[in-house]
Design an enzyme around this catalytic site. Structure first.
Site, PDB file in Angstrom:
ATOM      1  N   HIS A 193      -0.696 107.154  13.601  1.00 23.35           N
ATOM      2  CA  HIS A 193       0.050 107.203  14.873  1.00 23.35           C
ATOM      3  C   HIS A 193       0.724 105.853  15.150  1.00 23.35           C
ATOM      4  O   HIS A 193       1.838 105.805  15.646  1.00 23.35           O
ATOM      5  CB  HIS A 193      -0.890 107.608  16.018  1.00 23.35           C
ATOM      6  CG  HIS A 193      -1.458 108.983  15.848  1.00 23.35           C
ATOM      7  ND1 HIS A 193      -0.674 110.062  15.508  1.00 23.35           N
ATOM      8  CD2 HIS A 193      -2.726 109.458  15.935  1.00 23.35           C
ATOM      9  CE1 HIS A 193      -1.432 111.145  15.407  1.00 23.35           C
ATOM     10  NE2 HIS A 193      -2.678 110.808  15.658  1.00 23.35           N
ATOM     11  N   ASP A 231       5.994 114.949  13.210  1.00 24.02           N
ATOM     12  CA  ASP A 231       4.723 115.452  12.680  1.00 24.02           C
ATOM     13  C   ASP A 231       4.379 114.759  11.354  1.00 24.02           C
ATOM     14  O   ASP A 231       5.267 114.365  10.600  1.00 24.02           O
ATOM     15  CB  ASP A 231       4.864 116.973  12.462  1.00 24.02           C
ATOM     16  CG  ASP A 231       3.514 117.639  12.301  1.00 24.02           C
ATOM     17  OD1 ASP A 231       2.480 117.007  12.587  1.00 24.02           O
ATOM     18  OD2 ASP A 231       3.489 118.810  11.883  1.00 24.02           O
ATOM     19  N   ASN A 257       1.766 112.266  11.030  1.00 21.19           N
ATOM     20  CA  ASN A 257       1.120 110.945  11.123  1.00 21.19           C
ATOM     21  C   ASN A 257      -0.284 110.969  10.530  1.00 21.19           C
ATOM     22  O   ASN A 257      -0.679 110.051   9.799  1.00 21.19           O
ATOM     23  CB  ASN A 257       0.982 110.518  12.593  1.00 21.19           C
ATOM     24  CG  ASN A 257       2.310 110.244  13.250  1.00 21.19           C
ATOM     25  OD1 ASN A 257       3.324 110.143  12.577  1.00 21.19           O
ATOM     26  ND2 ASN A 257       2.311 110.137  14.565  1.00 21.19           N
ATOM     27  N   LEU A 262      21.804 105.498  26.050  1.00 26.13           N
ATOM     28  CA  LEU A 262      20.920 106.518  25.483  1.00 26.13           C
ATOM     29  C   LEU A 262      19.955 106.989  26.563  1.00 26.13           C
ATOM     30  O   LEU A 262      19.405 106.173  27.304  1.00 26.13           O
ATOM     31  CB  LEU A 262      20.115 105.925  24.315  1.00 26.13           C
ATOM     32  CG  LEU A 262      19.085 106.867  23.668  1.00 26.13           C
ATOM     33  CD1 LEU A 262      19.793 107.982  22.885  1.00 26.13           C
ATOM     34  CD2 LEU A 262      18.150 106.099  22.728  1.00 26.13           C
ATOM     35  N   ARG A 280       8.013 125.213  12.425  1.00 29.80           N
ATOM     36  CA  ARG A 280       7.806 125.937  13.682  1.00 29.80           C
ATOM     37  C   ARG A 280       8.138 125.026  14.854  1.00 29.80           C
ATOM     38  O   ARG A 280       8.254 123.814  14.693  1.00 29.80           O
ATOM     39  CB  ARG A 280       6.373 126.450  13.771  1.00 29.80           C
ATOM     40  CG  ARG A 280       5.319 125.389  13.519  1.00 29.80           C
ATOM     41  CD  ARG A 280       3.904 125.945  13.659  1.00 29.80           C
ATOM     42  NE  ARG A 280       2.948 124.920  13.284  1.00 29.80           N
ATOM     43  CZ  ARG A 280       2.218 124.923  12.160  1.00 29.80           C
ATOM     44  NH1 ARG A 280       2.296 125.932  11.317  1.00 29.80           N
ATOM     45  NH2 ARG A 280       1.383 123.943  11.915  1.00 29.80           N
ATOM     46  N   TRP A 305      -4.669 118.174  23.370  1.00 30.32           N
ATOM     47  CA  TRP A 305      -5.953 117.882  24.040  1.00 30.32           C
ATOM     48  C   TRP A 305      -7.103 118.512  23.266  1.00 30.32           C
ATOM     49  O   TRP A 305      -8.258 118.168  23.470  1.00 30.32           O
ATOM     50  CB  TRP A 305      -5.963 118.413  25.472  1.00 30.32           C
ATOM     51  CG  TRP A 305      -5.050 117.674  26.423  1.00 30.32           C
ATOM     52  CD1 TRP A 305      -3.918 118.168  26.983  1.00 30.32           C
ATOM     53  CD2 TRP A 305      -5.192 116.342  26.936  1.00 30.32           C
ATOM     54  NE1 TRP A 305      -3.340 117.223  27.806  1.00 30.32           N
ATOM     55  CE2 TRP A 305      -4.108 116.091  27.795  1.00 30.32           C
ATOM     56  CE3 TRP A 305      -6.129 115.325  26.743  1.00 30.32           C
ATOM     57  CZ2 TRP A 305      -3.926 114.881  28.465  1.00 30.32           C
ATOM     58  CZ3 TRP A 305      -5.956 114.113  27.424  1.00 30.32           C
ATOM     59  CH2 TRP A 305      -4.863 113.902  28.267  1.00 30.32           C
ATOM     60  N   SER A 341       6.297 124.890  17.837  1.00 30.00           N
ATOM     61  CA  SER A 341       5.084 124.361  18.478  1.00 30.00           C
ATOM     62  C   SER A 341       5.249 124.101  19.974  1.00 30.00           C
ATOM     63  O   SER A 341       4.852 123.042  20.469  1.00 30.00           O
ATOM     64  CB  SER A 341       4.617 123.085  17.761  1.00 30.00           C
ATOM     65  OG  SER A 341       4.331 123.347  16.411  1.00 30.00           O
ATOM     66  N   ARG A 378      -1.719 113.050   8.334  1.00 30.89           N
ATOM     67  CA  ARG A 378      -1.753 113.213   6.877  1.00 30.89           C
ATOM     68  C   ARG A 378      -1.282 111.939   6.174  1.00 30.89           C
ATOM     69  O   ARG A 378      -1.798 111.559   5.127  1.00 30.89           O
ATOM     70  CB  ARG A 378      -0.893 114.418   6.451  1.00 30.89           C
ATOM     71  CG  ARG A 378      -1.607 115.752   6.652  1.00 30.89           C
ATOM     72  CD  ARG A 378      -0.655 116.895   6.587  1.00 30.89           C
ATOM     73  NE  ARG A 378       0.181 116.963   7.783  1.00 30.89           N
ATOM     74  CZ  ARG A 378       1.312 117.644   7.881  1.00 30.89           C
ATOM     75  NH1 ARG A 378       1.778 118.291   6.836  1.00 30.89           N
ATOM     76  NH2 ARG A 378       1.970 117.666   9.002  1.00 30.89           N
ATOM     77  N   SER A 411       1.585 116.739  22.678  1.00 30.29           N
ATOM     78  CA  SER A 411       1.731 118.097  23.221  1.00 30.29           C
ATOM     79  C   SER A 411       0.492 118.440  24.037  1.00 30.29           C
ATOM     80  O   SER A 411      -0.588 117.866  23.821  1.00 30.29           O
ATOM     81  CB  SER A 411       1.924 119.104  22.081  1.00 30.29           C
ATOM     82  OG  SER A 411       0.687 119.584  21.630  1.00 30.29           O
TER      83      SER A 411
HETATM   84  C1  FPP Z   1       2.017 114.182  14.940  1.00 30.08           C
HETATM   85  O1  FPP Z   1       1.238 113.854  13.839  1.00 30.08           O
HETATM   86  C2  FPP Z   1       2.092 113.151  15.993  1.00 30.08           C
HETATM   87  C3  FPP Z   1       1.415 113.177  17.190  1.00 30.08           C
HETATM   88  C4  FPP Z   1       0.487 114.236  17.568  1.00 30.08           C
HETATM   89  C5  FPP Z   1       1.543 112.169  18.268  1.00 30.08           C
HETATM   90  C6  FPP Z   1       1.887 110.750  18.036  1.00 30.08           C
HETATM   91  C7  FPP Z   1       3.351 110.482  17.953  1.00 30.08           C
HETATM   92  C8  FPP Z   1       3.829 109.277  17.825  1.00 30.08           C
HETATM   93  C9  FPP Z   1       2.903 108.114  17.783  1.00 30.08           C
HETATM   94  C10 FPP Z   1       5.294 109.081  17.694  1.00 30.08           C
HETATM   95  C11 FPP Z   1       5.977 108.753  19.012  1.00 30.08           C
HETATM   96  C12 FPP Z   1       5.588 107.444  19.521  1.00 30.08           C
HETATM   97  C13 FPP Z   1       6.232 106.697  20.399  1.00 30.08           C
HETATM   98  C14 FPP Z   1       5.663 105.396  20.757  1.00 30.08           C
HETATM   99  C15 FPP Z   1       7.484 107.067  21.052  1.00 30.08           C
HETATM  100  P1  FPP Z   1      -0.085 114.679  13.521  1.00 30.08           P
HETATM  101  O2  FPP Z   1      -1.260 113.907  14.024  1.00 30.08           O
HETATM  102  O3  FPP Z   1       0.015 116.072  14.049  1.00 30.08           O
HETATM  103  O4  FPP Z   1      -0.068 114.662  11.956  1.00 30.08           O
HETATM  104  P2  FPP Z   1      -0.732 115.720  10.967  1.00 30.08           P
HETATM  105  O5  FPP Z   1       0.000 117.016  11.133  1.00 30.08           O
HETATM  106  O6  FPP Z   1      -0.523 115.098   9.629  1.00 30.08           O
HETATM  107  O7  FPP Z   1      -2.178 115.827  11.345  1.00 30.08           O
END
Ligand code: FPP
Length: 250
Positions: free
Chosen positions: A46, A29, A31, A140, A198, A78, A200, A33, A74
């Site tokens: 992301h 989590d 990305n 892995l 949490r 959507w 989620s 921010r 998740s």
């Molecule tokens: C959470 O940050 C991340 C996501 C909703 C999805 C993206 C995840 C990745 C790109 C990592 C995994 C990737 C690969 C290629 C395995 P957020 O957008 O919820 O951040 P925020 O809480 O700051 O808004």
């Protein structure tokens, strides 16, 4: 009823790799921010998050991690603007196209857990190709959760469960593993970055006895050293699973 153990929960679906290494699950989590605080679009966060994921995946086997589950999208995501969801889906597709050959070389078996009926057909095909190409990986087991909801998976498993003749927690795990298509293994350590504390809707059944490490750091800033620290913290914890700690039990 027998207490559930990791052994019990290593179930059908892809054959488990025969080594009792750690199962680490990560809610990556922060990305958005991370990007916003730099004046960048959320999609840049992301992209940076995918880089962190690459580094963590590469380091995992030498750190004793045997199964690594990353929450990539998740089912609740959507609700985000379609442009952001599409950017994440494109990133995941790109990841599979670029990294599958690397996974083969590194002995990484890749599976995707989650729904496949709502994602683009091209991504669905890339997932199937990647899973088939990496099926023999033994170092892995990498599981990417895409369009994943633990509650929904458990609901679908419960709907199928009435057909099962042997009613037990293990057979429920087997049905859940079938629903997920990527196994249903007990989580040892759950790490969440980004400051929230949490679950989620992530791996609700499999996290029953997981240890949790919550970090304020945003996912693109998460490093292999942070993963090592989390594993050290995990090693310091005594996992009693409801029994008495060793010091008291004698
Ligand atoms: C959470 O940050 C991340 C996501 C909703 C999805 C993206 C995840 C990745 C790109 C990592 C995994 C990737 C690969 C290629 C395995 P957020 O957008 O919820 O951040 P925020 O809480 O700051 O808004």
């Amino acid at each position: 009823m027998q207490p559930l153990t990791t052994q019990h929960l290593v179930t059908t679906g892809p054959k488990p790799i025969p080594d009792p290494g750690l199962h680490v699950a990560i809610i990556s989590d922060g990305n958005g921010r991370w990007a916003t605080s730099r004046g960048l679009p959320r999609s840049a966060g992301h992209r940076a998050g995918a880089e962190s994921a690459r580094k963590v995946i590469q380091a995992a086997p030498r750190l004793g991690i045997h199964t690594l589950t990353l929450f990539a999208l998740s089912s609740a995501n959507w609700k985000r603007p379609p442009a952001e969801v599409n950017a994440i889906l494109r990133l995941l597709h790109e990841y599979l196209l670029i990294e599958t050959s690397h996974c083969i070389e590194e002995g990484i078996r890749l599976n995707v857990i989650g729904r496949r009926d709502r994602i683009p057909a091209t991504l669905r095909q890339a997932i199937a190709d990647s899973e088939a190409a990496t099926v023999n990986g033994r170092r892995l087991h990498l599981r990417l959760a895409i369009d994943y909801s633990a509650r929904e998976a458990m609901y679908h498993a419960a709907c199928r469960f009435y057909k099962v003749t042997e009613l037990s927690p293990e057979s429920f795990s087997n049905v859940l593993a079938e629903v997920l298509r990527g196994g249903s293994m007990e989580v040892d350590l759950l790490i969440r970055t980004g400051g929230e504390q949490r679950l989620s809707d992530f791996l609700l059944w499999e996290c029953a006895f997981a240890e949790f490490v919550f970090l304020p750091k945003r996912w693109p800033d998460f490093s292999v050293a942070d993963l090592e620290s989390a594993l050290q913290e995990f090693a310091r914890r005594e996992r009693t699973r409801g029994a008495l700690p060793d010091a008291i039990a004698g």
